[in-house]
Design a protein around this motif. Structure first.
Motif, PDB file in Angstrom:
ATOM      1  N   ALA A   1      23.228  47.273   6.157  1.00 36.69           N
ATOM      2  CA  ALA A   1      23.043  45.824   6.321  1.00 36.69           C
ATOM      3  C   ALA A   1      24.193  45.068   5.662  1.00 36.69           C
ATOM      4  O   ALA A   1      24.719  44.096   6.225  1.00 36.69           O
ATOM      5  N   ALA A   2      24.625  45.526   4.476  1.00 33.99           N
ATOM      6  CA  ALA A   2      25.715  44.848   3.759  1.00 33.99           C
ATOM      7  C   ALA A   2      27.020  44.969   4.551  1.00 33.99           C
ATOM      8  O   ALA A   2      27.775  43.998   4.673  1.00 33.99           O
ATOM      9  N   ALA A   3      27.274  46.153   5.108  1.00 31.29           N
ATOM     10  CA  ALA A   3      28.499  46.356   5.897  1.00 31.29           C
ATOM     11  C   ALA A   3      28.481  45.466   7.135  1.00 31.29           C
ATOM     12  O   ALA A   3      29.501  44.856   7.489  1.00 31.29           O
ATOM     13  N   ALA A   4      27.324  45.367   7.775  1.00 31.82           N
ATOM     14  CA  ALA A   4      27.219  44.531   8.975  1.00 31.82           C
ATOM     15  C   ALA A   4      27.439  43.068   8.611  1.00 31.82           C
ATOM     16  O   ALA A   4      28.152  42.337   9.309  1.00 31.82           O
ATOM     17  N   ALA A   5      26.846  42.624   7.476  1.00 30.70           N
ATOM     18  CA  ALA A   5      26.998  41.227   7.046  1.00 30.70           C
ATOM     19  C   ALA A   5      28.465  40.929   6.735  1.00 30.70           C
ATOM     20  O   ALA A   5      28.988  39.857   7.100  1.00 30.70           O
ATOM     21  N   ALA A   6      29.167  41.878   6.087  1.00 31.50           N
ATOM     22  CA  ALA A   6      30.577  41.685   5.746  1.00 31.50           C
ATOM     23  C   ALA A   6      31.411  41.561   7.026  1.00 31.50           C
ATOM     24  O   ALA A   6      32.294  40.692   7.124  1.00 31.50           O
ATOM     25  N   ALA A   7      31.111  42.412   8.008  1.00 34.75           N
ATOM     26  CA  ALA A   7      31.861  42.379   9.275  1.00 34.75           C
ATOM     27  C   ALA A   7      31.645  41.044   9.983  1.00 34.75           C
ATOM     28  O   ALA A   7      32.594  40.435  10.504  1.00 34.75           O
ATOM     29  N   ILE A   8      30.398  40.554   9.980  1.00 35.01           N
ATOM     30  CA  ILE A   8      30.089  39.265  10.632  1.00 35.01           C
ATOM     31  C   ILE A   8      30.818  38.127   9.909  1.00 35.01           C
ATOM     32  O   ILE A   8      31.398  37.244  10.542  1.00 35.01           O
ATOM     33  N   LEU A   9      30.828  38.186   8.577  1.00 34.81           N
ATOM     34  CA  LEU A   9      31.485  37.141   7.776  1.00 34.81           C
ATOM     35  C   LEU A   9      32.985  37.098   8.057  1.00 34.81           C
ATOM     36  O   LEU A   9      33.571  36.014   8.248  1.00 34.81           O
ATOM     37  N   VAL A  10      33.617  38.252   8.133  1.00 34.15           N
ATOM     38  CA  VAL A  10      35.054  38.326   8.409  1.00 34.15           C
ATOM     39  C   VAL A  10      35.326  37.761   9.801  1.00 34.15           C
ATOM     40  O   VAL A  10      36.237  36.936   9.995  1.00 34.15           O
ATOM     41  N   ALA A  11      34.514  38.186  10.781  1.00 33.41           N
ATOM     42  CA  ALA A  11      34.708  37.714  12.156  1.00 33.41           C
ATOM     43  C   ALA A  11      34.535  36.199  12.222  1.00 33.41           C
ATOM     44  O   ALA A  11      35.327  35.495  12.853  1.00 33.41           O
ATOM     45  N   TRP A  12      33.537  35.687  11.521  1.00 31.31           N
ATOM     46  CA  TRP A  12      33.265  34.236  11.523  1.00 31.31           C
ATOM     47  C   TRP A  12      34.409  33.474  10.854  1.00 31.31           C
ATOM     48  O   TRP A  12      34.857  32.444  11.326  1.00 31.31           O
ATOM     49  N   THR A  13      34.925  34.028   9.757  1.00 32.20           N
ATOM     50  CA  THR A  13      36.020  33.399   9.022  1.00 32.20           C
ATOM     51  C   THR A  13      37.272  33.296   9.893  1.00 32.20           C
ATOM     52  O   THR A  13      37.919  32.259   9.961  1.00 32.20           O
ATOM     53  N   LEU A  14      37.574  34.405  10.578  1.00 29.60           N
ATOM     54  CA  LEU A  14      38.774  34.426  11.417  1.00 29.60           C
ATOM     55  C   LEU A  14      38.590  33.567  12.657  1.00 29.60           C
ATOM     56  O   LEU A  14      39.472  32.795  13.022  1.00 29.60           O
ATOM     57  N   ALA A  15      37.429  33.686  13.286  1.00 26.58           N
ATOM     58  CA  ALA A  15      37.187  32.930  14.522  1.00 26.58           C
ATOM     59  C   ALA A  15      37.142  31.431  14.241  1.00 26.58           C
ATOM     60  O   ALA A  15      37.589  30.624  15.054  1.00 26.58           O
ATOM     61  N   GLY A  16      36.635  31.047  13.075  1.00 25.15           N
ATOM     62  CA  GLY A  16      36.520  29.621  12.739  1.00 25.15           C
ATOM     63  C   GLY A  16      37.814  29.012  12.254  1.00 25.15           C
ATOM     64  O   GLY A  16      37.876  27.819  11.987  1.00 25.15           O
ATOM     65  N   GLY A  17      38.846  29.825  12.124  1.00 25.31           N
ATOM     66  CA  GLY A  17      40.146  29.317  11.710  1.00 25.31           C
ATOM     67  C   GLY A  17      40.204  28.934  10.250  1.00 25.31           C
ATOM     68  O   GLY A  17      41.080  28.174   9.821  1.00 25.31           O
TER      69      GLY A  17
END
Lengths: 199, 105
Positions: free
Chosen positions: B64-80
């Motif tokens: 769950a922690a790995a999935a949350a980290a991956a989502i956070l990174v994707a959101w950070t990059l996608a959101g500019g």
């Protein structure tokens, strides 16, 4: 056997095994080995049935702590047995082992005689059953392992869709769709065998 | 055609009966001894950490922690929030601060 059951229930034996009396598991093996052989013996080739049945009991032993007792031990063990047979075919499917040999003269003759109007067969009953089983196993080889397991549970053993779904860990809708599709494939395979035998 | 269909149905039932009869394999004492030998060997082997209750919980939390980290990174990059170039330069220039610093600088 009934006396033995009343003398010591499955739950009592399981409690002893979980308490560290490994050898008490032997009582459960004795009690259910015929049952497991019946399930496994239908699903895998005769030569491999003993080993797969052993796998079933070893899996049951290593998972015994997860047996919650919500259904009888026999049902829980049946589920393990069906899944062990499924894994057996998955392994074979992955390694793409050679399929069963093509129809022998005996198989052709059995097909012809079985379809003849005079059903008086020259085969002994046991021999006839063996040939019929070989042919069904051969027809089942054309199915994927999961479709095969569904056909075995739903069509051959006539278990309810919900029970098959529960055993295989699939949804009822998935089992229904698979059962329909796989049965058609099985029928096609049987037709091809008929044609090959000229029956 | 109808005759062939009837024959096919009958044949399918005969084959199913043969299948239900099983392959004739039967358990014997030697087989039982083999099972118990394997069971004793399994009992003597320590249970892998991931297969007990606490191990399974730890495994689930890690996933769950790995999935949350991956989502956070994707959101950070996608959101500019951090341009790719800046992120790459930061990683190359100061890898240590990249790891321990705030991701929103």
């Amino acid at each position: 056997m009934t006396d033995e059951r009343t003398a010591q229930s499955d739950e009592e034996i399981i409690g002893r095994v979980l308490g560290g009396e490994t050898d008490a598991f032997g009582r459960l093996v004795e009690r259910y080995r015929e049952h497991v052989f019946r399930i496994v013996g239908r699903r895998v080739p005769r030569d491999d049935a003993g080993e797969v049945a052993q796998d079933v009991f070893v899996r049951a032993f290593t998972s015994l702590g997860r047996f919650e007792g919500r259904s009888p031990f026999e049902h829980w063990l049946s589920k393990i047995a069906v899944r062990a047979a499924l894994d057996y075919w998955r392994e074979r499917y992955r390694s793409r082992e050679a399929p069963m040999s093509s129809l022998s003269e005996d198989h052709r003759e059995w097909l012809e005689k079985s379809l003849a109007d005079d059903s008086a067969s020259s085969f002994e009953a046991a021999e006839s059953r063996r040939l019929a089983r070989d042919l069904m196993m051969s027809a089942l080889e054309g199915l994927s392992p999961a479709d095969r397991a569904v056909v075995e549970l739903v069509h051959l053993e006539e278990r309810p869709i919900a029970e098959a779904a529960q055993i295989l860990g699939l949804t009822a809708v998935n089992v229904k769709v698979r059962a329909h599709r796989a049965r058609k494939r099985l029928r096609d395979a049987i037709e091809r065998m008929r044609d090959a035998a000229g029956a | 055609m109808k005759r062939r269909n009837n024959d096919s149905g009958r044949l399918e039932r005969l084959l199913a009966d043969g299948w239900k009869a099983g392959g004739g394999a039967r358990p014997d004492d030697l087989w039982q001894a083999g099972v118990m030998a394997r069971v004793r060997a399994a009992a003597a082997t320590p249970e892998p950490a991931w297969s007990n209750g606490a191990g399974r919980l730890a495994l689930r939390i890690s996933i769950a922690a790995a999935a949350a980290a991956a989502i956070l990174v994707a959101w950070t990059l996608a959101g500019g929030l951090i341009p790719y170039e800046e992120l790459a330069m930061k990683a190359l220039d100061e890898p240590l601060s990249m790891i321990i610093g705030s991701p929103f600088v």
